[in-house]
Scaffold this motif. Structure first.
Motif, mmCIF file in Angstrom:
data_model
loop_
_atom_site.group_PDB
_atom_site.id
_atom_site.type_symbol
_atom_site.label_atom_id
_atom_site.label_comp_id
_atom_site.label_asym_id
_atom_site.label_seq_id
_atom_site.Cartn_x
_atom_site.Cartn_y
_atom_site.Cartn_z
ATOM 1 N N GLY A 44 -0.875 -18.179 15.973
ATOM 2 C CA GLY A 44 -2.092 -17.817 16.284
ATOM 3 C C GLY A 44 -1.643 -16.019 17.393
ATOM 4 O O GLY A 44 -2.800 -15.490 18.149
ATOM 5 N N GLY A 45 -0.471 -15.895 17.209
ATOM 6 C CA GLY A 45 -0.907 -14.305 17.571
ATOM 7 C C GLY A 45 -0.418 -13.344 19.067
ATOM 8 O O GLY A 45 -0.259 -12.824 19.328
ATOM 9 N N GLY A 46 0.252 -14.543 19.943
ATOM 10 C CA GLY A 46 0.923 -15.120 20.820
ATOM 11 C C GLY A 46 1.870 -13.949 21.066
ATOM 12 O O GLY A 46 1.872 -12.661 21.570
ATOM 13 N N HIS A 47 2.534 -13.670 20.227
ATOM 14 C CA HIS A 47 4.032 -13.218 20.828
ATOM 15 C C HIS A 47 3.795 -11.565 20.064
ATOM 16 O O HIS A 47 3.931 -10.357 20.172
ATOM 17 C CB HIS A 47 5.528 -13.575 19.808
ATOM 18 N N GLY A 48 2.951 -11.606 18.297
ATOM 19 C CA GLY A 48 2.216 -10.064 18.030
ATOM 20 C C GLY A 48 1.448 -9.607 18.594
ATOM 21 O O GLY A 48 2.117 -8.122 19.096
ATOM 22 N N ARG A 49 0.889 -9.918 19.592
ATOM 23 C CA ARG A 49 0.028 -9.155 20.581
ATOM 24 C C ARG A 49 1.373 -8.541 21.411
ATOM 25 O O ARG A 49 0.869 -7.675 21.807
ATOM 26 C CB ARG A 49 -1.377 -9.881 21.078
ATOM 27 N N GLY A 50 1.563 -9.413 21.837
ATOM 28 C CA GLY A 50 2.847 -8.916 22.708
ATOM 29 C C GLY A 50 3.042 -7.667 22.659
ATOM 30 O O GLY A 50 3.698 -6.849 23.586
ATOM 31 N N ILE A 51 4.446 -7.824 21.317
ATOM 32 C CA ILE A 51 4.502 -6.884 20.240
ATOM 33 C C ILE A 51 3.566 -5.684 20.300
ATOM 34 O O ILE A 51 4.398 -4.386 20.838
ATOM 35 C CB ILE A 51 5.081 -7.697 19.615
ATOM 36 N N LEU A 52 2.802 -5.745 20.080
ATOM 37 C CA LEU A 52 1.760 -4.287 19.862
ATOM 38 C C LEU A 52 1.200 -3.997 21.028
ATOM 39 O O LEU A 52 0.283 -2.716 21.253
ATOM 40 C CB LEU A 52 0.463 -5.264 19.422
ATOM 41 N N LYS A 53 1.159 -4.669 22.256
ATOM 42 C CA LYS A 53 0.949 -4.245 23.278
ATOM 43 C C LYS A 53 1.636 -3.175 23.906
ATOM 44 O O LYS A 53 1.798 -2.427 24.936
ATOM 45 C CB LYS A 53 0.576 -4.814 24.572
ATOM 46 N N ASN A 54 3.282 -3.894 23.419
ATOM 47 C CA ASN A 54 4.096 -2.582 23.913
ATOM 48 C C ASN A 54 4.860 -1.672 22.530
ATOM 49 O O ASN A 54 5.755 -0.413 22.992
ATOM 50 C CB ASN A 54 5.244 -3.056 23.922
ATOM 51 N N LEU A 55 3.796 -1.749 21.695
ATOM 52 C CA LEU A 55 4.287 -0.081 20.614
ATOM 53 C C LEU A 55 2.912 0.814 21.105
ATOM 54 O O LEU A 55 1.745 0.483 21.426
ATOM 55 C CB LEU A 55 3.543 -1.129 19.471
ATOM 56 N N GLY A 56 3.470 2.459 20.408
ATOM 57 C CA GLY A 56 2.332 3.411 20.782
ATOM 58 C C GLY A 56 2.185 3.062 19.294
ATOM 59 O O GLY A 56 1.604 2.875 18.332
ATOM 60 N N GLU A 57 1.287 4.423 19.381
ATOM 61 C CA GLU A 57 0.050 4.212 18.213
ATOM 62 C C GLU A 57 1.414 4.859 16.508
ATOM 63 O O GLU A 57 0.676 4.209 15.503
ATOM 64 C CB GLU A 57 -0.897 6.166 18.044
ATOM 65 N N ALA A 58 2.253 4.849 17.042
ATOM 66 C CA ALA A 58 3.125 5.240 15.729
ATOM 67 C C ALA A 58 3.837 4.073 15.661
ATOM 68 O O ALA A 58 5.106 3.996 14.478
ATOM 69 C CB ALA A 58 4.403 6.411 15.788
ATOM 70 N N GLY A 59 3.890 3.154 16.276
ATOM 71 C CA GLY A 59 4.436 1.442 16.489
ATOM 72 C C GLY A 59 3.626 1.205 14.781
ATOM 73 O O GLY A 59 2.860 1.238 14.507
ATOM 74 N N ARG A 60 4.696 -0.209 14.261
ATOM 75 C CA ARG A 60 4.082 -1.213 13.163
ATOM 76 C C ARG A 60 4.708 -2.011 13.779
ATOM 77 O O ARG A 60 5.226 -2.388 14.126
ATOM 78 C CB ARG A 60 4.531 -0.622 12.543
ATOM 79 N N LEU A 61 3.677 -3.326 13.058
ATOM 80 C CA LEU A 61 3.891 -4.769 13.539
ATOM 81 C C LEU A 61 3.691 -5.550 11.664
ATOM 82 O O LEU A 61 2.421 -5.261 11.392
ATOM 83 C CB LEU A 61 3.143 -5.287 14.281
ATOM 84 N N ILE A 62 4.750 -6.263 10.687
ATOM 85 C CA ILE A 62 4.401 -6.606 10.114
ATOM 86 C C ILE A 62 4.645 -8.447 10.747
ATOM 87 O O ILE A 62 5.594 -8.838 10.905
ATOM 88 C CB ILE A 62 5.613 -6.631 8.709
ATOM 89 N N ALA A 63 3.412 -8.680 10.497
ATOM 90 C CA ALA A 63 3.528 -10.147 10.558
ATOM 91 C C ALA A 63 2.778 -10.726 9.637
ATOM 92 O O ALA A 63 2.499 -10.580 8.385
ATOM 93 C CB ALA A 63 2.158 -11.040 11.415
ATOM 94 N N PHE A 64 4.330 -11.484 9.270
ATOM 95 C CA PHE A 64 4.246 -12.577 8.239
ATOM 96 C C PHE A 64 3.807 -14.349 8.782
ATOM 97 O O PHE A 64 3.738 -14.618 10.104
ATOM 98 C CB PHE A 64 5.882 -13.421 8.096
ATOM 99 N N ASP A 65 3.028 -15.275 7.570
ATOM 100 C CA ASP A 65 2.719 -16.468 8.113
ATOM 101 C C ASP A 65 2.600 -17.022 7.190
ATOM 102 O O ASP A 65 1.235 -16.088 6.026
ATOM 103 C CB ASP A 65 2.079 -16.441 8.804
ATOM 104 N N GLN A 66 2.626 -18.224 6.353
ATOM 105 C CA GLN A 66 1.992 -18.707 4.899
ATOM 106 C C GLN A 66 0.865 -19.611 5.319
ATOM 107 O O GLN A 66 0.706 -20.144 3.961
ATOM 108 C CB GLN A 66 3.916 -19.422 4.368
ATOM 109 N N ASP A 67 1.164 -20.115 6.685
ATOM 110 C CA ASP A 67 -0.338 -20.792 6.767
ATOM 111 C C ASP A 67 -1.874 -19.941 6.053
ATOM 112 O O ASP A 67 -2.070 -18.679 7.571
ATOM 113 C CB ASP A 67 -0.443 -21.191 8.249
ATOM 114 N N ALA A 68 -1.905 -20.370 5.661
ATOM 115 C CA ALA A 68 -3.696 -19.748 5.761
ATOM 116 C C ALA A 68 -4.925 -19.430 7.364
ATOM 117 O O ALA A 68 -5.213 -18.566 7.186
ATOM 118 C CB ALA A 68 -4.703 -20.335 4.263
ATOM 119 N N ASP A 69 -4.321 -20.594 8.205
ATOM 120 C CA ASP A 69 -5.271 -20.180 9.383
ATOM 121 C C ASP A 69 -5.186 -18.895 10.056
ATOM 122 O O ASP A 69 -5.628 -18.913 10.891
ATOM 123 C CB ASP A 69 -5.553 -21.195 9.834
#
Length: 313
Positions: A44-69
């Protein structure tokens, strides 16, 4: 009321997933604004969005998930790269996206609320639906196939190892005999099939049985081992991993890996051979972090969650 009448109506408009140990996980990752981070289980992206909030413009998030949903939950953000694959392929797809080292890796190993609450996915004992349990709908093996085709010994070992089911041998024998008379394609049919051998608390028993089937369908233990071993090469020195487990099998593997950097716990006892083990990980949390009383009230699914955090050395 009989056990088989405890099937709930399908819920509607539920939140996709409530992230567990949210603040503790983000704090443990010690996020650097310009760092590269991996969320191995985006969901659902809860933790991932939290990481994004703490990243600057140069930061990057690689998100893995095998569930198509999960793709529906990817934010429109140029800093995010979505990989629709199992995290066991972590290093391969990082290389494909020109990433050799990362500053942190998060893995929330629990089944998402969304998957539990979608009856047609077959993960929950609460709703009727196909006996499926595939995280990745592209694969062919389902829980129904296992129930229909596995040998008595295979079923016994699966329920014993992955579900810690107390009467796993009896259960396996019963399934092999019962399937001669009936085909099982749905959760309700499967519950009816095994109802006569259920021991103790029916909900707890069924949860253990379903856990064993789910782990087998998705090869969860093998995938976790493969992902963990890749962390040694993928995480930058000083980078961190935050791993949330939900049952003892997962937690044992994570604990062993963070202690030894692998799973070979055997040491040659030859007195003339000196063993010098170079530590690869420093534990940030000596003991696993668990949910606070406040979180337990708000999200009962957090009760079995354990967070372990370590730093690459």
């Amino acid at each position: 009321m009989s056990d088989l009448q405890n099937i709930e109506p399908q819920p509607s408009h539920l939140e996709y997933h409530v992230p567990v140990l949210y603040a503790e996980t983000l704090d443990g990752l010690n996020i650097q604004a310009d760092g590269v981070y991996v969320d191995c289980t985006f969901g659902g992206g809860g933790h991932g969005r939290g990481i994004l909030k703490n990243l600057g413009e140069a930061g990057r998030l690689i998100a893995f998930d095998q569930d198509a949903d999960a793709v529906k939950n990817i934010p429109e953000d140029s800093r995010v790269t979505f990989v629709p694959q199992n995290f066991r392929h972590l290093q391969r797809f990082l290389r494909l996206h020109k990433v050799s080292k990362v500053n942190g890796v998060l893995a929330d190993l629990g089944v998402s609320s969304h998957q539990f609450d979608e009856g047609e996915r077959g993960f929950s004992i609460r709703f009727d639906g196909p006996l499926d349990m595939r995280m990745d709908q592209r694969q062919s093996l389902t829980a129904a196939t296992i129930v229909a085709t596995y040998s008595e010994l295979q079923l016994h070992k699966m329920f014993e190892h992955f579900g810690e089911v107390s009467n796993s041998k009896t259960l396996a024998k019963h399934i092999v005999e019962a399937r001669k008379q009936m085909q099982v394609q749905t959760i309700l049919q499967f519950r009816a099939m095994i109802s006569s051998v259920v021991k103790g608390n029916p909900n707890k028993y069924l949860a253990q049985v379903f856990q064993a089937l789910r782990i087998e369908v998705n090869a969860e233990m093998e995938a976790l081992k493969e992902m963990l071993l890749q962390l040694n090469d993928v995480v930058e020195v000083g980078g961190r991993v935050a791993i949330i487990t939900f049952h003892s099998l997962e937690d044992r593997l994570v604990k062993l890996f963070l202690k030894n950097g692998g799973f070979d716990d055997e040491v040659d006892d030859n007195p003339f051979v000196q063993h010098t083990k170079v530590p690869r990980w420093k534990l940030v949390t000596k003991k696993p972090i668990t949910a606070t009383a406040d979180e337990l009230k708000k999200n009962t699914r957090s009760r079995s969650a354990k967070l372990r955090v370590a730093e690459r050395v």
